[in-house]
Design a protein around this motif. Structure first.
Motif, short mmCIF file in Angstrom:
data_model
loop_
_atom_site.label_atom_id
_atom_site.label_comp_id
_atom_site.label_asym_id
_atom_site.label_seq_id
_atom_site.Cartn_x
_atom_site.Cartn_y
_atom_site.Cartn_z
N TYR A 58 6.64 -4.65 5.67
CA TYR A 58 5.97 -5.34 4.91
C TYR A 58 6.50 -6.92 4.83
O TYR A 58 5.85 -7.75 5.08
N CYS A 62 4.73 -10.31 6.39
CA CYS A 62 4.43 -11.50 5.48
C CYS A 62 4.93 -12.81 6.16
O CYS A 62 4.53 -13.87 6.16
N THR A 92 -4.04 -6.66 2.79
CA THR A 92 -2.94 -7.35 2.30
C THR A 92 -2.81 -6.73 0.85
O THR A 92 -1.56 -6.65 0.27
N THR A 96 0.18 -4.26 -0.54
CA THR A 96 0.97 -4.59 -1.38
C THR A 96 1.10 -3.47 -2.76
O THR A 96 1.89 -3.16 -3.27
#
Length: 369
Positions: A58, A62, A92, A96
């Protein structure tokens, strides 16, 4: 290496970044849900290993997305408002939300889970109203057969991921916010279901009334099933939360009925998608090689395992246990194959660049002589 060689190599790296798929957070979605499913079925070592890996994935993605937005803003935001690529950015949101769920379930870390949940809400609001407003007001639009695919249902997955993380957070905090979080989870669950009906009608129409080539059957079509699976998971969590929210208790028959409805719809899609896959790779001989979009096929397998396990628990069936266990092993196998494919592709790209760099260095030395 000469200065010109270094500049050319850097240009190649940035060129690869420009071509990066907007849907690459599907890697986080797939890894996260398989981790959660493994934890549900008491495979703690696998669950925690994938959890820690997912944190790294992750963070790395990012950074890559931020670099792409900074280096190629026109391409980054242009993909966002394009019919075929825009919905990919919803990975995304879903990624998340699923990582937030991992923090809450695997580590009972409410602080980090809440922070990621709030970030997912912000991303959902920005992307939903940016993408669909752009699709509405664009003057030049593709025809239905050229402008829609199963990836559009990532908007449903993102919405239901917020429902899931909201329900999990509601189960872990006290008043005064428990009722509000359950209401948000319920609202997102209902909106996600309505959005699926709208989009699936268009996708099914595209299936039946337009020509279909093997190249059109991209892996995100598995989201047809995955969107229903995550809707099942959200509904199951709302059923489990019902004793702590009076309005959920009054809706309990509705919640149970629609949860089974979502699960049955997702289950119906599995044989259909397998047959279409056989047609694509077996009959039409479509080449089978790594593509970031394959994470969109791994995620639904893991989500079906998790959602079936949770529904079996929430509905107190007791006889569905072997099914989610089997799908967990299938999802793990698919994850391993896809992850190895990703690593092999990365190694080939790096080796190619290294060979190019060596060639450039040799040319530079020759010129010096």
């Amino acid at each position: 290496m000469t200065a010109s060689g270094r500049a050319e190599q850097a240009g190649e790296v940035f060129s690869d970044l420009a071509e990066m798929s907007p849907a690459y957070f599907g890697l986080v979605m797939a890894t996260g849900i398989i981790s959660l499913a493994a934890f549900m079925m008491q495979h703690d070592t696998i669950a925690l290993g994938l959890f820690y890996l997912n944190i790294g994935q992750y963070a790395f993605l990012c950074v890559l997305y931020a670099m792409r937005a900074w280096r190629y803003p026109r391409r980054f935001f242009g993909d966002m408002v394009a019919h075929l690529t825009g919905p990919g950015y919803f990975t995304t949101v879903a990624g998340t939300g699923i990582l937030a769920s991992q923090f809450m379930v695997l580590h009972e870390n409410i602080v980090v889970g809440t922070a990621l949940w709030m970030l997912a809400i912000l991303l959902w609001v920005c992307l939903t109203y940016t993408i669909f407003t752009a699709f509405t007001v664009k003057r030049e639009k593709p025809t239905l057969d050229k402008g829609i695919n199963g990836g559009w249902l990532l908007a449903v997955v993102a919405t239901q991921a917020l429902s899931v993380s909201s329900a999990l957070l509601a189960a872990r905090i006290d008043q005064p916010y428990r009722l509000e979080l359950n209401l948000m989870a319920l609202s997102m669950w209902l909106w996600g279901g309505m959005l699926y009906i709208w989009m699936m009608s268009l996708i099914f129409y595209r299936y039946a009334f337009f020509s279909f080539s093997p190249g059109d059957l991209a892996p995100p079509y598995w989201i047809n099933m995955g969107a229903m699976a995550i809707s099942t998971l959200a509904g199951s969590l709302l059923i489990l939360n019902a004793p702590h929210a009076p309005y959920l208790m009054s809706l309990l028959p509705f919640l149970k009925g629609f949860t089974v409805f979502y699960w049955a719809t997702g289950t119906w899609w599995i044989p259909m998608l397998l047959l279409l896959g056989i047609w694509r790779y077996g009959y039409e001989r479509f080449p089978f090689r790594y593509d970031p979009l394959y994470w969109g096929a791994v995620f639904p397998l893991g989500m079906y395992a998790a959602s079936t396990w949770q529904m079996d628990h929430a509905m107190e069936f007791g006889f569905l246990t072997p099914l989610p266990r089997a799908f967990l092993y299938i999802a793990l196998s698919a994850w391993v194959v896809t992850f190895v494919g990703m690593l092999c592709t990365l190694v080939r790209v790096l080796n190619g660049k290294r060979a190019c760099s060596t060639s450039l260095q040799g040319d530079g030395d020759t010129r010096k002589k």
